[in-house]
Design an enzyme around this catalytic site. Structure first.
Site, PDB file in Angstrom:
ATOM      1  N   CYS A 120      -9.602  -4.034 -10.526  1.00 39.88           N
ATOM      2  CA  CYS A 120      -8.592  -3.595 -11.343  1.00 39.88           C
ATOM      3  C   CYS A 120      -8.478  -4.261 -12.552  1.00 39.88           C
ATOM      4  O   CYS A 120      -7.780  -3.890 -13.550  1.00 39.88           O
ATOM      5  CB  CYS A 120      -7.430  -3.419 -10.576  1.00 39.88           C
ATOM      6  SG  CYS A 120      -7.405  -2.212  -9.010  1.00 39.88           S
ATOM      7  N   HIS A 180      -1.675  -2.525 -15.886  1.00 39.60           N
ATOM      8  CA  HIS A 180      -2.477  -1.952 -14.926  1.00 39.60           C
ATOM      9  C   HIS A 180      -1.573  -0.961 -14.283  1.00 39.60           C
ATOM     10  O   HIS A 180      -0.358  -1.312 -13.503  1.00 39.60           O
ATOM     11  CB  HIS A 180      -3.215  -2.807 -14.173  1.00 39.60           C
ATOM     12  CG  HIS A 180      -3.836  -2.112 -12.936  1.00 39.60           C
ATOM     13  ND1 HIS A 180      -4.589  -1.294 -13.075  1.00 39.60           N
ATOM     14  CD2 HIS A 180      -3.702  -2.682 -11.675  1.00 39.60           C
ATOM     15  CE1 HIS A 180      -5.144  -0.805 -11.689  1.00 39.60           C
ATOM     16  NE2 HIS A 180      -4.588  -1.555 -10.763  1.00 39.60           N
ATOM     17  N   ASN A 185      -3.622   4.815  -8.781  1.00 39.04           N
ATOM     18  CA  ASN A 185      -4.174   3.514  -9.114  1.00 39.04           C
ATOM     19  C   ASN A 185      -5.679   3.924  -9.587  1.00 39.04           C
ATOM     20  O   ASN A 185      -6.392   4.289  -8.738  1.00 39.04           O
ATOM     21  CB  ASN A 185      -4.026   2.602  -8.242  1.00 39.04           C
ATOM     22  CG  ASN A 185      -4.782   1.107  -8.552  1.00 39.04           C
ATOM     23  OD1 ASN A 185      -5.536   1.187  -9.498  1.00 39.04           O
ATOM     24  ND2 ASN A 185      -4.645   0.209  -7.756  1.00 39.04           N
TER      25      ASN A 185
HETATM   26  O1  UT7 Z   1      -4.593  -3.192  -7.817  1.00 36.04           O
HETATM   27  C1  UT7 Z   1      -3.816  -3.768  -6.800  1.00 36.04           C
HETATM   28  C2  UT7 Z   1      -3.783  -2.494  -5.688  1.00 36.04           C
HETATM   29  N1  UT7 Z   1      -2.991  -2.747  -4.753  1.00 36.04           N
HETATM   30  C3  UT7 Z   1      -1.667  -2.457  -4.713  1.00 36.04           C
HETATM   31  O2  UT7 Z   1      -1.085  -1.888  -5.837  1.00 36.04           O
HETATM   32  C4  UT7 Z   1      -1.034  -2.670  -3.460  1.00 36.04           C
HETATM   33  C5  UT7 Z   1       0.161  -3.480  -3.410  1.00 36.04           C
HETATM   34  N2  UT7 Z   1       1.008  -3.102  -2.064  1.00 36.04           N
HETATM   35  C6  UT7 Z   1       1.922  -2.478  -2.090  1.00 36.04           C
HETATM   36  O3  UT7 Z   1       2.305  -1.602  -3.138  1.00 36.04           O
HETATM   37  C7  UT7 Z   1       2.522  -2.225  -0.858  1.00 36.04           C
HETATM   38  O4  UT7 Z   1       2.182  -2.939   0.189  1.00 36.04           O
HETATM   39  C8  UT7 Z   1       2.189  -0.616  -0.339  1.00 36.04           C
HETATM   40  C9  UT7 Z   1       2.737   0.409  -1.177  1.00 36.04           C
HETATM   41  C10 UT7 Z   1       0.637  -0.528  -0.067  1.00 36.04           C
HETATM   42  C11 UT7 Z   1       2.810  -0.470   1.132  1.00 36.04           C
HETATM   43  O5  UT7 Z   1       4.186  -0.824   1.270  1.00 36.04           O
HETATM   44  P1  UT7 Z   1       4.741  -1.740   2.142  1.00 36.04           P
HETATM   45  O6  UT7 Z   1       6.085  -1.725   1.959  1.00 36.04           O
HETATM   46  O7  UT7 Z   1       4.159  -3.180   2.222  1.00 36.04           O
HETATM   47  O8  UT7 Z   1       4.349  -1.120   3.584  1.00 36.04           O
HETATM   48  P2  UT7 Z   1       3.826  -1.623   4.920  1.00 36.04           P
HETATM   49  O9  UT7 Z   1       2.365  -1.892   4.785  1.00 36.04           O
HETATM   50  O10 UT7 Z   1       4.518  -2.615   5.226  1.00 36.04           O
HETATM   51  O11 UT7 Z   1       4.083  -0.383   5.881  1.00 36.04           O
HETATM   52  C12 UT7 Z   1       5.464  -0.161   6.209  1.00 36.04           C
HETATM   53  C13 UT7 Z   1       5.225   1.137   7.103  1.00 36.04           C
HETATM   54  C14 UT7 Z   1       4.174   0.905   8.386  1.00 36.04           C
HETATM   55  O12 UT7 Z   1       4.766   1.307   9.587  1.00 36.04           O
HETATM   56  P3  UT7 Z   1       5.348   0.597  10.593  1.00 36.04           P
HETATM   57  O13 UT7 Z   1       4.383  -0.258  10.936  1.00 36.04           O
HETATM   58  O14 UT7 Z   1       6.680  -0.279  10.013  1.00 36.04           O
HETATM   59  O15 UT7 Z   1       5.944   1.617  11.679  1.00 36.04           O
HETATM   60  C15 UT7 Z   1       2.887   1.656   7.795  1.00 36.04           C
HETATM   61  O16 UT7 Z   1       2.247   2.090   9.142  1.00 36.04           O
HETATM   62  O17 UT7 Z   1       4.526   2.235   6.549  1.00 36.04           O
HETATM   63  C16 UT7 Z   1       3.510   2.887   7.224  1.00 36.04           C
HETATM   64  N3  UT7 Z   1       2.901   3.369   5.976  1.00 36.04           N
HETATM   65  C17 UT7 Z   1       2.838   4.378   5.787  1.00 36.04           C
HETATM   66  N4  UT7 Z   1       3.709   5.679   6.162  1.00 36.04           N
HETATM   67  C18 UT7 Z   1       3.769   6.870   5.528  1.00 36.04           C
HETATM   68  C19 UT7 Z   1       1.748   2.790   5.504  1.00 36.04           C
HETATM   69  N5  UT7 Z   1       1.039   3.420   4.759  1.00 36.04           N
HETATM   70  C20 UT7 Z   1       1.841   4.521   4.939  1.00 36.04           C
HETATM   71  C21 UT7 Z   1       1.849   6.200   4.341  1.00 36.04           C
HETATM   72  N6  UT7 Z   1       2.435   6.932   4.735  1.00 36.04           N
HETATM   73  N7  UT7 Z   1       0.986   6.277   3.221  1.00 36.04           N
END
Ligand code: UT7
Length: 324
Positions: A113, A251, A281
């Protein structure tokens, strides 16, 4: 003194649009979750017969037209991608051939990225060396090909696109900060390479899987920290104050990362170019894509001071400060 000026910009988004609602029909997710966590509403997906080099070609042609030059005047192509058409030759030489350029050189840069910032910084240094006069800098990606469409934690985040700049060498005797790219910084730290990766490399294993894996929380934390510190370092180096910046083109990974970084930098939110909602992204394509859209809509104008910055897998990160 020789400086690099942005002579033209271009971008390309494939025709097919996949909305959050569309994705929620085949994985357990929702528009509410995706938009709430990332600010993304939709992404574009390359057609089956479109490769990274095809997307790059469209964006490059637009940048060449915008610059008002002939493709044959380009003496170097630097193409950032982590989704090349094939292992070799480089996607840059395929682009060179598509543009019917027979002279000069072309090569790829792989910094995920942060790829476009790495490519721009490299191009600027090639121009400052006096050896190249007109460089085509491209970011082009087809992430739809490396996503596991059953993994809701990653498939909702990315899209396909390309963006391009034409950099031209100009000679100026004026103030150091009068024209073009002021300065750039690029950094990496391979210790974190397993926090965000795509497997399936030809050397590592016979693994047929080639999907993105990510520790989202760690990526988020480092993205905010590292982007903030590199911008502070670049401002100190160039003796530019945060309030002197007219536009911030980060980005486009995620709205929450943009907001958190801007808050830490005490940057006016109205100065941030945000396009992630429309294309998710797009990795190395996102900065030229956002910049092109902001120029076309009349936000970024000639003479504006613009800060570009990115963070990506590796980890890699970097920033470029310029006068458009
Ligand atoms: O250039 C760099 C590229 N990378 C990025 O930009 C990613 C940076 N990271 C983030 O922006 C965040 O970590 C995310 C948006 C990817 C995820 O947000 P989060 O608040 O860190 O969520 P999490 O991974 O802790 O997941 C929270 C919950 C989980 O459920 P449980 O275990 O709490 O029941 C996940 O399974 O959200 C669930 N989850 C979803 N739910 C609905 C994960 N993905 C999804 C989804 N839809 N697409």
């Amino acid at each position: 003194m020789i400086r690099s000026v942005i002579k033209g910009v271009g971008a390309y988004l494939p025709e097919k649009v996949l909305t959050n609602e569309d994705i929620s029909k085949f994985v357990d997710t929702s528009d509410e979750w995706i938009f709430g966590r990332t600010g993304i509403k939709q992404r574009h997906i390359a057609a089956d017969d479109q490769l990274t080099s095809d997307l790059a070609y469209h964006a490059s042609m637009e940048a060449i037209k915008d610059a008002g030059i002939a493709a044959s005047e380009i003496d170097l192509i630097i193409l950032a991608t982590s989704t090349p058409d094939q292992v070799f030759p480089s996607t840059a030489v395929k682009l060179q051939d598509k543009l019917r350029i027979k002279s000069g050189a072309a090569f790829d840069i792989h910094a995920v990225c942060s790829g476009f910032i790495y490519a721009l910084s490299t191009a600027d240094n090639f121009i400052r060396s006096g050896n190249y006069k007109k460089i085509l800098v491209v970011g082009s990606e087809t992430y739809s090909r490396i996503l596991d469409w059953n993994d809701r934690s990653t498939c909702v985040l990315f899209g396909d696109a390309a963006g391009a700049f034409i950099l031209e060498s100009v000679y100026t005797e004026d103030n150091l900060l009068d024209v073009g790219i002021y300065d750039s910084i690029i950094r990496s730290d391979g210790e974190y390479r397993e926090k965000l990766f795509c497997d399936g490399g030809p050397s590592m294993s016979g693994n047929q899987e080639h999907y993105i894996n990510m520790d989202g929380k760690e990526v988020y934390k480092h993205a905010v920290e590292k982007q903030t510190s590199i911008v502070e370092e670049l401002l100190e180096k160039t003796e530019i104050k945060i309030d002197d910046i007219d536009w911030f083109v980060p980005h486009q990974a995620n709205l929450r990362i943009l907001d958190a970084t801007a808050k830490k930098l005490k940057l006016d939110k109205n100065k941030i170019i945000i396009t992630v909602e429309k294309h998710a992204n797009t990795s190395s394509a996102s900065i030229p894509l956002a910049m092109t859209s902001a120029i076309k809509s009349g936000k970024i104008m000639r003479g504006d001071i613009v800060l570009l910055e990115a963070f990506g897998a590796g980890f890699t990160w970097g920033a470029v400060l310029l006068k458009y």
